[in-house]
Design an enzyme around this catalytic site. Structure first.
Site, short mmCIF file in Angstrom:
data_model
loop_
_atom_site.label_atom_id
_atom_site.label_comp_id
_atom_site.label_asym_id
_atom_site.label_seq_id
_atom_site.Cartn_x
_atom_site.Cartn_y
_atom_site.Cartn_z
N SER A 238 0.85 -1.18 0.00
CA SER A 238 0.00 0.00 0.00
C SER A 238 0.89 1.23 0.00
O SER A 238 2.13 1.14 -0.04
CB SER A 238 -0.90 0.01 1.24
OG SER A 238 -0.12 0.12 2.42
N LYS A 239 0.27 2.40 0.05
CA LYS A 239 1.03 3.65 0.02
C LYS A 239 2.04 3.74 1.17
O LYS A 239 3.13 4.27 1.01
CB LYS A 239 0.09 4.85 0.05
CG LYS A 239 -0.64 5.07 -1.26
CD LYS A 239 -1.49 6.33 -1.22
CE LYS A 239 -2.20 6.55 -2.56
NZ LYS A 239 -3.03 7.77 -2.54
#
Length: 467
Positions: A238-239
């Site tokens: 994810s980010k």
């Protein structure tokens, strides 16, 4: 048979490192076998596709140097070809119009769930010839009802799917627009793709696509489904793990060769070698050597590799990247010799080009700001005499270079009966504003005669005032 690979991103989100690794593997496989690499933008989802995402794909691929031999192609511009193939499949009986309404499909699903069956389309319109009033039909592919599909995957090995588990896939929506799986098949067929290298989240799509290729009489490509990249904690990337736009890494000061080197090592190895040039990757890479287990993203390892590549990169490459980083900070320089000199002086002291730029502003600015702690410690009444001698000695220099500056510093230290550090630190704070820099003789040479003497005058005034 000439090898043809393709990278086919969907512009419904930013191109991040998972996609970049897939592109890299496809590019390397083509380059290793002296084949062709195609870039294809799969933008059939017009509602979710964005121009910004397309720009990131194209700019990101250009920055990474993953040059395509063909493309970019856009699926949104191939509508006429898709209609032509759909018409042929309907005529050949390989596809049919399905008039089931949304309510029909929901009722079918509810009935199957109640019977503890897997929800799937039951083929009720396969032999239907009469339209249903008020329903715009979709088009479905007539999947073989029995038998099996074997995928001889270069990463996962032989994977077998039963046709009885595959329902009749929608290949065109009720408004006539083609669906993803259908467009992929037509594109791979038309473009002569021999090797499909993509994420293993697409493995379940493969038997349907193979069946469509058989129906169209097309040659089957070889498939290689590469594992996904996980975060260091084992969760989906994810980010917070680094799944950001690839251009973020450019902005943060990573070299493209370092990022590619890091990504190629996620799931692939060649002995104990860690650092690869682009040419070494092309020579060594084999898609069949990719591990089928998921790899974990490690930001610290990427930083280490970036520094390794910074220490090996041609100065012209570092200078161009440093210039871009300085420009982001509002500092502009076209002095190639200075840019290369600073890059060479700072390359072993920086992990990224962004860090290098932040620590090198004093080389390119007329004014500097003092670190107050360093200034109070080194710009004192006691150091004022040393600074005066430095001004006198440096003013008389005929040639301005690191060796000449070093001789002046050494002479001042000898007269004062002190170590070089006692002289170098006040000079360093005068020139840089802080107590850390590359070797001070090299620093002064890069700062230049006029700026060095001007900064010494300001520092001397402050040292005198400190008493």
């Amino acid at each position: 048979m000439a090898v043809v690979t393709r990278f086919a991103p969907s512009p419904t989100g930013m191109l991040h490192i998972g996609g970049v690794r897939t592109a890299l593997f496809s590019w390397l496989h083509a380059r290793h076998h002296r084949g062709r690499f195609i870039l294809r933008v799969e933008d059939t989802d017009r509602e979710r596709s964005t121009d910004e995402a397309v720009r990131v794909i194209l700019d990101g691929m250009e920055w990474l140097g993953l040059s395509a031999d063909e493309g970019p192609y856009f699926q949104s511009r191939r509508s006429e070809r898709y209609r032509e193939v759909l018409a042929g499949m309907l005529a050949d009986g390989n596809a049919y119009r399905c008039y089931c309404s949304k309510q029909d499909l929901e009722a079918m699903r509810a009935q199957q769930l109640a019977a503890k069956e897997k929800p799937r389309y039951d083929g009720r319109c396969r032999d239907r010839s009469q339209p249903q009033a008020g329903v715009e039909p979709v088009i479905r592919f007539r999947n073989p009802p029995d038998g099996e599909v074997a995928v001889n995957d270069l990463v996962h090995g032989r994977v077998v799917f039963q046709n009885a588990e595959l329902d009749d896939l929608i290949v065109a929506r009720s408004d006539g627009t083609p669906t993803y799986n259908f467009c992929v098949v037509v594109d791979d067929m038309d473009m002569g793709v021999t090797h499909v290298i993509r994420g293993d989240d697409h493995l379940n799509n493969t038997p349907r696509q193979i069946n469509m290729l058989y129906a169209l009489g097309a040659a089957l490509p070889v498939y290689a489904h590469v594992p996904m990249i996980l975060g260091a904690d084992g969760a989906k990337l994810s980010k917070r793990h680094g799944a950001v736009s690839v251009l973020h890494y450019q902005e943060e000061g990573y070299l493209p060769d370092a990022l590619l080197n890091y990504l190629v090592r996620l799931g692939w190895s060649r002995g104990d070698q860690e650092v690869f040039s682009r040419e070494e990757m092309i020579a060594a890479f084999e898609i069949s050597d990719v591990n089928k287990a998921a790899a974990a993203f490690n930001g610290e390892k990427l930083l280490w590799l970036n520094q390794q590549h910074m220490m090996r990169a041609p100065l012209s490459v570092l200078a161009a990247a440093l210039r871009a980083q300085l420009a982001r900070r509002g500092v502009h320089s076209d002095d190639q010799a200075l840019l290369e000199g600073v890059a060479n002086a700072q390359r072993e002291r920086s992990k990224t080009l962004k860090e290098m730029a932040a620590n090198s502003l004093y080389f390119f600015s007329d004014a500097i700001e003092y670190d107050e702690k360093a200034a109070r410690k080194h710009l004192t009444v006691e150091s004022a005499g040393l600074l005066r001698q430095l001004v006198a000695g440096l003013t008389q220099l005929g040639e301005w270079n690191a060796a000449a500056v070093h001789d002046v510093i050494a002479a001042v230290a000898e007269r004062a009966g002190s170590g070089l550090g006692k002289v170098a630190q006040p000079l360093r704070v005068a020139l840089c504003g802080g107590a850390v820099s590359p070797p001070i003789d090299l620093t002064a040479a890069l700062v230049g005669r006029e700026r060095t003497l001007a900064r010494l005058a300001v520092a001397l005034e402050r040292a005198v005032r400190s008493g």
